[in-house]
Design a protein around this motif. Structure first.
Motif, PDB file in Angstrom:
ATOM      1  N   GLU A   1       0.876  -1.182   0.000  1.00  0.00           N
ATOM      2  CA  GLU A   1       0.000   0.000   0.000  1.00  0.00           C
ATOM      3  C   GLU A   1       0.902   1.217   0.000  1.00  0.00           C
ATOM      4  OE1 GLU A   1      -2.302   2.695  -0.118  1.00  0.00           O
ATOM      5  OE2 GLU A   1      -3.667   1.069   0.450  1.00  0.00           O
ATOM      6  N   ASP A   2       0.684   2.108  -0.993  1.00  0.00           N
ATOM      7  CA  ASP A   2       1.582   3.262  -1.095  1.00  0.00           C
ATOM      8  C   ASP A   2       1.218   4.387  -0.138  1.00  0.00           C
ATOM      9  OD1 ASP A   2      -0.647   3.305  -2.898  1.00  0.00           O
ATOM     10  OD2 ASP A   2       0.147   5.179  -3.716  1.00  0.00           O
TER      11      ASP A   2
ATOM     12  N   ASP B   1      -2.930  -3.342  -2.486  1.00  0.00           N
ATOM     13  CA  ASP B   1      -3.607  -2.200  -3.100  1.00  0.00           C
ATOM     14  C   ASP B   1      -3.473  -2.322  -4.619  1.00  0.00           C
ATOM     15  OD1 ASP B   1      -4.890   0.248  -3.294  1.00  0.00           O
ATOM     16  OD2 ASP B   1      -3.012   1.378  -3.173  1.00  0.00           O
TER      17      ASP B   1
ATOM     18  N   MET C   1      -3.968   0.452  -7.030  1.00  0.00           N
ATOM     19  CA  MET C   1      -3.297   1.620  -7.593  1.00  0.00           C
ATOM     20  C   MET C   1      -1.993   1.862  -6.846  1.00  0.00           C
ATOM     21  SD  MET C   1      -5.341   2.535  -9.965  1.00  0.00           S
ATOM     22  CE  MET C   1      -5.092   4.262 -10.392  1.00  0.00           C
TER      23      MET C   1
HETATM   24 CA    CA Z   1      -2.790   3.409  -3.804  1.00  0.00          CA
END
Ligand code: CA
Length: 217
Positions: A8-9, A52, A54
């Motif tokens: 997860e960014d 995630d 994206m």
């Molecule tokens: Ca993301």
């Protein structure tokens, strides 16, 4: 305990997931972009990926393709309905729509781990064995009678082993926020558990804080 990779960014979300999965007894590794995730997947084996879609670097689908069958829970934004279907057709085991409740995530994680048979169904420490499914505790394979609260306290200690837990936190987790009794209740139950299950050495008192179940893993 399962080994979980969180990809997860968004730093705060990643950290929140890590903290909650740690609290439920899992060991987490964090990745903040797709390339880092693939790199980790090549080096280590994980029981589950929280992924995630994206992401910078490689997106979640590309990561999943390299995950070689590791159970995966996708995180998708609400607007990406078609992504869910794509994720599931690619072999993700479940998905969660953001924003989600942490309790929902931990429940899904346990469900997927149970399905993939990595969920902890029992825990052994010396002569003591705790069976989470029947909620029974054994000492040298003889059942030990525990009250419901004693059992719950023990399970919380086990699932958070090697983590210092304050009396207040234990009170909240076992007795609930609306409980009127003081933290002394925790001390009394800890004493009983130590005595009944011969855990005098394993349940450590953490000075001015609370308790910790110490286990070498
Ligand atoms: Ca993301």
């Amino acid at each position: 305990m399962a080994k979980i990779l969180i990809v997860e960014d968004e730093l705060s979300i990643n950290e929140l997931i890590r903290r909650n999965l740690n609290l439920t007894g899992h060991r987490c590794t964090q990745a903040f972009d797709g390339l880092e995730a693939v790199d980790l997947l090549e080096k280590e084996k994980f029981d589950l990926i929280v992924l995630d879609i994206m992401l910078p670097g490689l997106n979640g689908y590309q990561v999943l393709e390299r995950a070689s069958g590791t159970p995966t829970i996708f995180l998708t934004a609400k607007s990406e309905l078609s992504d869910k279907l794509k994720g599931l057709s690619l072999g993700a085991d479940d998905y969660l729509t953001k924003p989600f409740q942490m309790l929902e995530l931990t429940a899904r994680v346990e469900a997927v781990l149970r399905r993939t048979k990595k969920a902890e169904s029992e825990f052994t420490l010396g002569a003591m064995r705790c069976d989470f499914e029947s909620r029974q505790v054994f000492l040298d394979e003889r059942a030990v009678v525990c009250t419901p609260k004693e059992y719950e306290l023990l399970e919380v200690l086990i699932r958070n082993r090697n983590i210092a837990l304050s009396r207040e936190k234990l009170l909240d987790m076992v007795w609930g926020y609306d409980f009127d009794g003081g933290t002394r209740t925790v001390d009394v139950h800890i004493q009983r558990l130590r005595h009944k299950l011969h855990l005098e050495d394993a349940i450590k008192t953490v000075y001015k804080l609370g308790y910790r179940l110490e286990v070498s893993e």
